[in-house]
Motif scaffolding. Structure first.
Motif, short mmCIF file in Angstrom:
data_model
loop_
_atom_site.label_atom_id
_atom_site.label_comp_id
_atom_site.label_asym_id
_atom_site.label_seq_id
_atom_site.Cartn_x
_atom_site.Cartn_y
_atom_site.Cartn_z
N PHE A 79 142.26 29.13 -50.85
CA PHE A 79 142.92 29.07 -49.55
C PHE A 79 143.13 30.45 -48.93
O PHE A 79 143.05 30.60 -47.71
N LYS A 80 143.42 31.46 -49.75
CA LYS A 80 143.68 32.79 -49.20
C LYS A 80 142.47 33.35 -48.46
O LYS A 80 142.58 33.82 -47.32
N SER A 81 141.31 33.30 -49.10
CA SER A 81 140.11 33.80 -48.42
C SER A 81 139.68 32.85 -47.30
O SER A 81 139.11 33.27 -46.29
N GLY A 82 139.96 31.56 -47.46
CA GLY A 82 139.62 30.60 -46.42
C GLY A 82 140.36 30.86 -45.13
O GLY A 82 139.77 30.86 -44.04
N TRP A 83 141.66 31.10 -45.23
CA TRP A 83 142.46 31.42 -44.04
C TRP A 83 142.02 32.75 -43.42
O TRP A 83 142.02 32.91 -42.19
N LEU A 84 141.64 33.71 -44.27
CA LEU A 84 141.17 35.00 -43.76
C LEU A 84 139.91 34.83 -42.94
O LEU A 84 139.79 35.38 -41.84
N LEU A 85 138.96 34.07 -43.46
CA LEU A 85 137.71 33.83 -42.74
C LEU A 85 137.96 33.08 -41.43
O LEU A 85 137.30 33.31 -40.43
N PHE A 86 138.95 32.20 -41.45
CA PHE A 86 139.23 31.40 -40.25
C PHE A 86 139.84 32.22 -39.12
O PHE A 86 139.71 31.86 -37.95
#
Length: 272
Positions: free
Chosen positions: A76-83
């Motif tokens: 989730f951490k990298s997912g939110w960053l990419l978003f």
């Protein structure tokens, strides 16, 4: 006939898309544009096909993401960053779709599909870059194997922006670029890359669909026809990804992308 067509397209697109983190739009868009007039007797514009595809991706991505979350494979951490950049990029790409005519779209979309086929091939043969990224993460699978991967904020934001724009422009979800970038550039384990990609696709599809809907480029009847089987396909693809090797199915996708890409490139060149 129309119900069977939408059910088949939604199920196939969502299953394959969820399996490898693509989202499924790469199948839905050409199916609506080229097969729709044959099977349902309805011509669909490029912009409407893209907008409708993104709307259906919401259901596909939600179904598969929930399954991946239960399997604890979503970063989730990298997912939110990419978003952070992928979301605005998807809206910008969605807005740009209205300025692209059908002839140019066929050629550019065909070239893009060919690029994705090449990336999917390289995904198996290229070794991940041996770069010591600023942020380091670890993942332990169900078999007890531990994987180390990482990323840095600026490269991740740039990739998110580019993928988001392409996602909104072509209605393909962006996973076809996210997954190879995660695996080859940031050394993500393939299962984590696929799961995290679907999570980002869910978020970016919401924003991209809102833009297309505000422009009147979403056919709600088509969404209703495609969504039920897309939900099942999203769940099914995630289940298959957790139990079976995806190599054979990946080759089916590669061959399909190449065939359709050459067809669209040829028609784009002839029409142009």
């Amino acid at each position: 006939m129309s119900i069977l067509f939408y059910t088949a397209v939604g199920l196939i697109a969502a299953t394959f898309g969820s399996l490898v983190g693509l989202g499924g739009g790469i199948i839905i868009v050409p199916a609506l544009v080229y097969l729709g007039p044959v099977f349902v007797g309805q011509t669909t514009s490029v912009s409407t096909a893209v907008g409708t595809s993104l709307a259906v991706l919401i259901f596909t991505a939600l179904s598969s993401t929930l399954t991946f979350v239960k399997q604890k494979r979503v970063d989730f951490k990298s997912g939110w960053l990419l978003f952070i950049t992928c979301g605005p990029g998807a809206m910008l790409g969605s807005y740009t779709t209205q300025f692209v005519n059908a002839k140019s779209f066929q050629l550019s979309f065909g070239l893009f599909m060919l690029l994705m086929a090449i990336l999917l091939v390289l995904r198996d043969y290229l070794k991940p870059l041996n770069v010591k990224w600023h942020i380091q993460r670890t993942y332990t699978d169900s078999s007890g194997n531990t994987y180390h991967y990482g990323y840095s904020i600026l490269p991740a934001l740039i990739i998110g922006l580019l993928v988001g724009f392409i996602s909104g422009l072509f209605g393909i979800g962006g996973g076809s670029l996210f997954v190879p970038a995660m695996v080859l550039l940031f050394r993500y384990p393939p299962h984590v890359a696929t799961a995290t990609s679907m999570f980002v696709i869910l978020l970016s599809s919401l924003m991209g669909s809102f833009t297309h809907f505000s422009l009147g480029e979403v056919n709600l009847w088509m969404v209703l026809g495609l969504a039920p089987s897309a939900i099942v396909g999203g769940w099914l693809g995630a289940k298959i990804a957790s139990r079976l090797s995806s190599k054979k199915l990946l080759w089916v996708l590669r061959i399909t992308f190449v065939i359709v890409s050459f067809k669209m490139i040829w028609e784009g060149l002839v029409l142009t």
